[in-house]
Design an enzyme around this catalytic site. Structure first.
Site, PDB file in Angstrom:
ATOM      1  N   LYS A 110       9.407 -24.326 -10.509  1.00 35.67           N
ATOM      2  CA  LYS A 110       9.993 -25.156 -11.573  1.00 35.67           C
ATOM      3  C   LYS A 110       9.309 -24.860 -12.909  1.00 35.67           C
ATOM      4  CE  LYS A 110      12.708 -28.416  -9.322  1.00 35.67           C
ATOM      5  NZ  LYS A 110      12.254 -28.990  -8.058  1.00 35.67           N
ATOM      6  N   LYS A 189      20.224 -18.194  -2.459  1.00 40.56           N
ATOM      7  CA  LYS A 189      20.323 -19.524  -1.865  1.00 40.56           C
ATOM      8  C   LYS A 189      21.343 -20.369  -2.630  1.00 40.56           C
ATOM      9  CE  LYS A 189      18.068 -23.860  -1.605  1.00 40.56           C
ATOM     10  NZ  LYS A 189      17.385 -24.822  -2.392  1.00 40.56           N
ATOM     11  N   LYS A 192      22.284 -25.973  -6.728  1.00 35.60           N
ATOM     12  CA  LYS A 192      22.814 -26.492  -7.999  1.00 35.60           C
ATOM     13  C   LYS A 192      22.218 -25.731  -9.163  1.00 35.60           C
ATOM     14  CE  LYS A 192      21.767 -30.923  -7.226  1.00 35.60           C
ATOM     15  NZ  LYS A 192      21.788 -31.099  -5.775  1.00 35.60           N
TER      16      LYS A 192
HETATM   17  P1  ADP Z   1      19.712 -27.872  -4.737  1.00 34.52           P
HETATM   18  O1  ADP Z   1      18.929 -26.622  -4.432  1.00 34.52           O
HETATM   19  O2  ADP Z   1      21.155 -27.583  -4.897  1.00 34.52           O
HETATM   20  O3  ADP Z   1      19.135 -28.640  -5.893  1.00 34.52           O
HETATM   21  P2  ADP Z   1      18.551 -29.931  -3.150  1.00 34.52           P
HETATM   22  O4  ADP Z   1      17.203 -29.405  -3.450  1.00 34.52           O
HETATM   23  O5  ADP Z   1      18.997 -31.207  -3.779  1.00 34.52           O
HETATM   24  O6  ADP Z   1      19.613 -28.788  -3.455  1.00 34.52           O
HETATM   25  O7  ADP Z   1      18.677 -30.047  -1.570  1.00 34.52           O
HETATM   26  C1  ADP Z   1      18.914 -31.218  -0.805  1.00 34.52           C
HETATM   27  C2  ADP Z   1      18.800 -30.909   0.673  1.00 34.52           C
HETATM   28  O8  ADP Z   1      19.703 -29.880   1.066  1.00 34.52           O
HETATM   29  C3  ADP Z   1      17.419 -30.402   1.098  1.00 34.52           C
HETATM   30  O9  ADP Z   1      17.108 -30.909   2.379  1.00 34.52           O
HETATM   31  C4  ADP Z   1      17.568 -28.916   1.137  1.00 34.52           C
HETATM   32  O10 ADP Z   1      16.640 -28.329   1.969  1.00 34.52           O
HETATM   33  C5  ADP Z   1      19.001 -28.758   1.613  1.00 34.52           C
HETATM   34  N1  ADP Z   1      19.581 -27.539   1.017  1.00 34.52           N
HETATM   35  C6  ADP Z   1      19.883 -27.340  -0.278  1.00 34.52           C
HETATM   36  N2  ADP Z   1      20.398 -26.113  -0.496  1.00 34.52           N
HETATM   37  C7  ADP Z   1      20.412 -25.520   0.713  1.00 34.52           C
HETATM   38  C8  ADP Z   1      20.825 -24.234   1.163  1.00 34.52           C
HETATM   39  N3  ADP Z   1      21.353 -23.336   0.343  1.00 34.52           N
HETATM   40  N4  ADP Z   1      20.693 -23.953   2.472  1.00 34.52           N
HETATM   41  C9  ADP Z   1      20.176 -24.866   3.324  1.00 34.52           C
HETATM   42  N5  ADP Z   1      19.784 -26.093   2.967  1.00 34.52           N
HETATM   43  C10 ADP Z   1      19.883 -26.428   1.681  1.00 34.52           C
END
Ligand code: ADP
Ligand code: TRP
Length: 321
Positions: A110, A189, A192
């Site tokens: 970050k 990956k 968002k």
């Molecule tokens: P983002 O990366 O879109 O901000 P978050 O960090 O809010 O997503 O993720 C929320 C949940 O979803 C977490 O438990 C995270 O590990 C899971 N998650 C998010 N993106 C993925 C992905 N591409 N593959 C598997 N799990 C994911």
């Protein structure tokens, strides 16, 4: 066995959230003691807009309930409805070496992306450890990106237990390698923050647009394709059973497959899969009072367990005198 996980209420959901975390969580309610919460304190590390956080929290509740989370079979609450977690965070901070937090990739990433480092961002894993330890969780299903945070929680639990005896259950992470990282439109990956998502609860037009944007390689139609490296395949397989995956693999290996056709199928599959959930979500959102009531009941259930742990911790730490 107690299974616990949380999700931040930040904005819309994508397939990575669903297959990486939510689906697994919801499946657990059938056989395990499922604890599931909306991590609104954590969301404050990236959101300083109270109105959006409040709306996002109710939306997150509607999302989970629409996707099948049953508050009768599980314990479902909003993190800030149990402020005890903050007290435990402070207590655990005193068992958290600076180096442990300094090594956290998610913090370093970050900061590298230009996010201004503040204490909240830095201490994020301690709050997460408190979430987990307060409820004596045995298992924590998360995506691969949260693995290190789980290790931090385990380290903190072990450090504390070494001083005060077996107060905390040392949690085990559960990372399903099959869906460990759901790839996004560009193969990175799905996230968002990369703008490469396929979102849940979209209208048809917007959903089709996202699916059609999946990046494919320039292999000509008349040549066989490689399913392993194809982003469309890697996303499509999440919806298929083993037989479906084998059939799709065969189609990839047979000359003549058009990526456009597979994308169209993936679009239709995604649309049909989520259509009933989208309807239910609308119903939940049309009754915010009902949502609040469900969450309040969940918080009451969770608080009972939280207080059991906290009483012990306060006593051990000399806060009860
Ligand atoms: P983002 O990366 O879109 O901000 P978050 O960090 O809010 O997503 O993720 C929320 C949940 O979803 C977490 O438990 C995270 O590990 C899971 N998650 C998010 N993106 C993925 C992905 N591409 N593959 C598997 N799990 C994911
Ligand atoms: N940090 C997690 C995420 O962004 C959310 C979270 C907060 C969580 N507390 C937790 C996940 C405790 C599991 C257990 O995805």
């Amino acid at each position: 066995m107690r299974v616990l996980s949380g999700i931040q209420p930040s904005g819309s959901l994508h397939l990575g959230n669903f297959f990486g975390m939510m689906k697994k969580m919801i499946d657990y309610q059938e056989h395990e003691d499922l604890f599931c919460f909306i991590a609104n304190y954590h969301a404050m590390t990236s959101l300083a807009d109270g109105k959006s956080l409040a709306t996002g929290t109710l939306e997150a509740a509607a999302n989970f309930l629409a996707l099948g989370l049953d508050p009768e079979k599980s314990t479902f609450w909003v993190q800030s409805d149990i402020p005890e977690v903050q007290e435990l965070t402070w207590i655990l901070s005193n068992f958290t070496p600076m180096g442990l937090l300094e090594r956290c990739h998610s913090y370093k990433d970050k900061v590298a992306q230009g996010v201004k480092p503040n204490h909240g961002l830095f201490a994020y894993p301690v709050l997460m450890a408190a979430d987990i330890l307060l409820f004596q969780s045995d298992k924590v299903p998360v995506g691969k990106d949260q693995k290190q945070h789980l290790e931090v929680a385990r380290d903190i639990a072990i450090k504390y237990n070494n001083v005060y005896g077996d107060v905390f259950t040392v949690p085990e992470p559960e990372i399903d390698e099959d869906v460990a990282t759901v790839p996004g439109l560009d193969g990175r990956k799905m996230s968002k923050s990369y703008g490469n998502t396929i979102d849940l609860f979209l209208d048809e037009k917007a959903l089709r647009k996202q699916v059609m944007r999946i990046v494919t390689d320039p292999t000509p139609v008349e040549e066989p394709k490689n399913p392993k490296t194809c982003n469309v395949f890697q996303i499509y397989r999440l919806f298929l059973d083993q037989q479906g995956v084998e059939e799709l693999t065969q189609r990839y290996l047979t000359p003549g497959l058009r990526y456009g056709d597979v994308k169209q199928e993936l679009f239709e599959t995604t649309r049909d899969f989520f259509a009933p959930y989208t309807e239910r979500r609308k119903e939940f959102l049309s009754d915010p009072g009902g949502l609040r009531k469900t969450l309040a009941t969940g918080a009451e259930k969770a608080r009972y367990i939280a207080n059991k742990t906290l009483r012990k911790v306060r006593k051990k730490g000399g806060l009860i005198y």
